[in-house]
Design a protein around this motif. Structure first.
Motif, short mmCIF file in Angstrom:
data_model
loop_
_atom_site.label_atom_id
_atom_site.label_comp_id
_atom_site.label_asym_id
_atom_site.label_seq_id
_atom_site.Cartn_x
_atom_site.Cartn_y
_atom_site.Cartn_z
N ALA A 29 44.89 97.47 -8.18
CA ALA A 29 43.53 96.95 -8.11
C ALA A 29 43.04 97.03 -6.67
CB ALA A 29 43.49 95.50 -8.59
N GLY A 30 41.76 97.20 -6.51
CA GLY A 30 41.20 97.27 -5.17
C GLY A 30 39.78 96.73 -5.16
N THR A 31 39.25 96.59 -3.95
CA THR A 31 37.87 96.15 -3.80
C THR A 31 37.10 97.20 -3.02
OG1 THR A 31 38.49 94.91 -1.83
CG2 THR A 31 38.43 93.69 -3.89
N PRO A 32 35.84 97.42 -3.39
CA PRO A 32 35.03 98.39 -2.65
C PRO A 32 34.91 97.99 -1.18
CG PRO A 32 33.92 97.73 -4.67
CD PRO A 32 35.09 96.81 -4.48
N ASP A 33 34.98 98.96 -0.30
CA ASP A 33 34.83 98.72 1.14
C ASP A 33 34.28 99.99 1.76
OD1 ASP A 33 34.99 97.40 3.64
OD2 ASP A 33 36.90 96.49 3.08
N ARG A 34 34.02 99.93 3.06
CA ARG A 34 33.46 101.07 3.78
C ARG A 34 34.17 101.20 5.13
NH1 ARG A 34 27.29 101.29 4.00
NH2 ARG A 34 27.59 103.42 3.32
N LEU A 35 34.23 102.43 5.62
CA LEU A 35 34.85 102.70 6.91
C LEU A 35 33.83 103.36 7.83
CD1 LEU A 35 37.31 102.80 8.78
CD2 LEU A 35 37.93 104.96 7.68
N PRO A 36 33.33 102.63 8.84
CA PRO A 36 32.38 103.22 9.78
C PRO A 36 33.08 104.06 10.83
CG PRO A 36 32.67 100.87 10.22
CD PRO A 36 33.52 101.20 9.04
N GLY A 37 32.34 105.05 11.36
CA GLY A 37 32.87 105.88 12.44
C GLY A 37 33.67 107.08 11.99
N TYR A 38 33.59 107.39 10.70
CA TYR A 38 34.33 108.52 10.14
C TYR A 38 33.41 109.29 9.19
CZ TYR A 38 38.78 106.62 11.77
OH TYR A 38 39.81 106.16 12.54
N ARG A 39 33.78 110.56 8.93
CA ARG A 39 33.10 111.36 7.93
C ARG A 39 34.19 112.08 7.12
NH1 ARG A 39 31.03 116.40 11.68
NH2 ARG A 39 33.12 117.05 12.19
N HIS A 59 41.89 118.26 -1.06
CA HIS A 59 41.71 116.81 -1.04
C HIS A 59 40.74 116.44 0.07
CE1 HIS A 59 45.86 115.63 -2.96
NE2 HIS A 59 45.23 116.55 -3.66
N PRO A 60 40.05 115.30 -0.08
CA PRO A 60 39.23 114.82 1.02
C PRO A 60 40.12 114.36 2.17
CG PRO A 60 39.25 113.22 -0.77
CD PRO A 60 40.00 114.42 -1.24
N ILE A 61 39.59 114.46 3.39
CA ILE A 61 40.31 113.98 4.56
C ILE A 61 39.28 113.39 5.52
CG2 ILE A 61 40.26 116.19 5.80
CD1 ILE A 61 43.17 115.48 6.75
N LEU A 62 39.64 112.30 6.17
CA LEU A 62 38.76 111.64 7.13
C LEU A 62 38.85 112.29 8.49
CD1 LEU A 62 39.45 107.85 6.49
CD2 LEU A 62 37.36 109.09 5.95
N GLU A 63 37.70 112.41 9.13
CA GLU A 63 37.65 112.85 10.53
C GLU A 63 36.93 111.77 11.32
OE1 GLU A 63 35.68 116.63 10.49
OE2 GLU A 63 37.50 117.70 9.95
N VAL A 71 29.62 106.74 7.81
CA VAL A 71 30.34 105.74 7.02
C VAL A 71 30.91 106.40 5.78
CG1 VAL A 71 30.15 103.56 5.77
CG2 VAL A 71 28.81 103.91 7.84
N VAL A 72 32.16 106.06 5.45
CA VAL A 72 32.81 106.58 4.26
C VAL A 72 33.05 105.42 3.30
CG1 VAL A 72 34.89 107.70 3.36
CG2 VAL A 72 33.89 108.47 5.53
N ASP A 73 32.63 105.60 2.05
CA ASP A 73 32.88 104.60 1.00
C ASP A 73 34.28 104.81 0.45
OD1 ASP A 73 30.31 103.39 1.05
OD2 ASP A 73 29.52 105.05 -0.14
N GLY A 74 34.92 103.70 0.08
CA GLY A 74 36.24 103.79 -0.51
C GLY A 74 36.65 102.47 -1.12
N THR A 75 37.95 102.29 -1.26
CA THR A 75 38.52 101.11 -1.89
C THR A 75 39.64 100.56 -1.04
OG1 THR A 75 38.02 102.07 -4.05
CG2 THR A 75 39.59 100.25 -4.01
N ALA A 76 39.62 99.25 -0.81
CA ALA A 76 40.72 98.57 -0.12
C ALA A 76 41.75 98.21 -1.18
CB ALA A 76 40.21 97.33 0.61
#
Length: 120
Positions: A29-39, A59-63, A71-76
């Motif tokens: 299980a996870g919760t929606p979150d976001r990561l600023p400063g990445y694409r 696969h996607p990869i963060l830079e 900002v990248v949307d994802g899941t914690a």
């Protein structure tokens, strides 16, 4: 009681049920979150085992950009230490794990590019 105190920010295949069952042995299980400063970018996967689990050759990869507007949307995801170790084994060498601040205020581990995969 199992300690699920490790936070892993996932923006890609580790959010897929089939991948979670293969890597962690359970649905996470996870919760929606976001990561600023990445694409997001993409990386070609050549490891046959990872391709078999994820069903994808790219696969996607963060830079990291350092730009708060990116900002990248994802899941914690909440994991155990052993599950984080299992995630390390799943991720290919193009990814490096780093501890980052998330938009929610949590700090979590994330797999990001250790170099610029496009070569630019």
């Amino acid at each position: 009681m199992v300690d699920h105190s490790v936070v892993l920010f996932s923006y890609g295949t580790l959010r897929q049920r089939e991948v979670q069952l293969s890597v962690f042995g359970r649905e996470v299980a996870g919760t929606p979150d976001r990561l600023p400063g990445y694409r997001l970018s993409t990386v070609e996967i050549t490891d046959p085992q990872v391709i078999a689990v994820s069903g994808a050759t790219h696969h996607p990869i963060l830079e990291a950009t350092g730009d708060a507007a990116d900002v990248v949307d994802g899941t914690a995801l909440r994991l155990t230490e052993d599950e984080l170790t299992a995630a390390d084994a799943y991720e290919v060498d193009d990814y490096q794990r780093a501890l980052v601040p998330l938009a929610s205020g949590l700090h979590g581990w994330v797999y990001a590019a250790g170099h610029n995969p496009s070569g630019a």
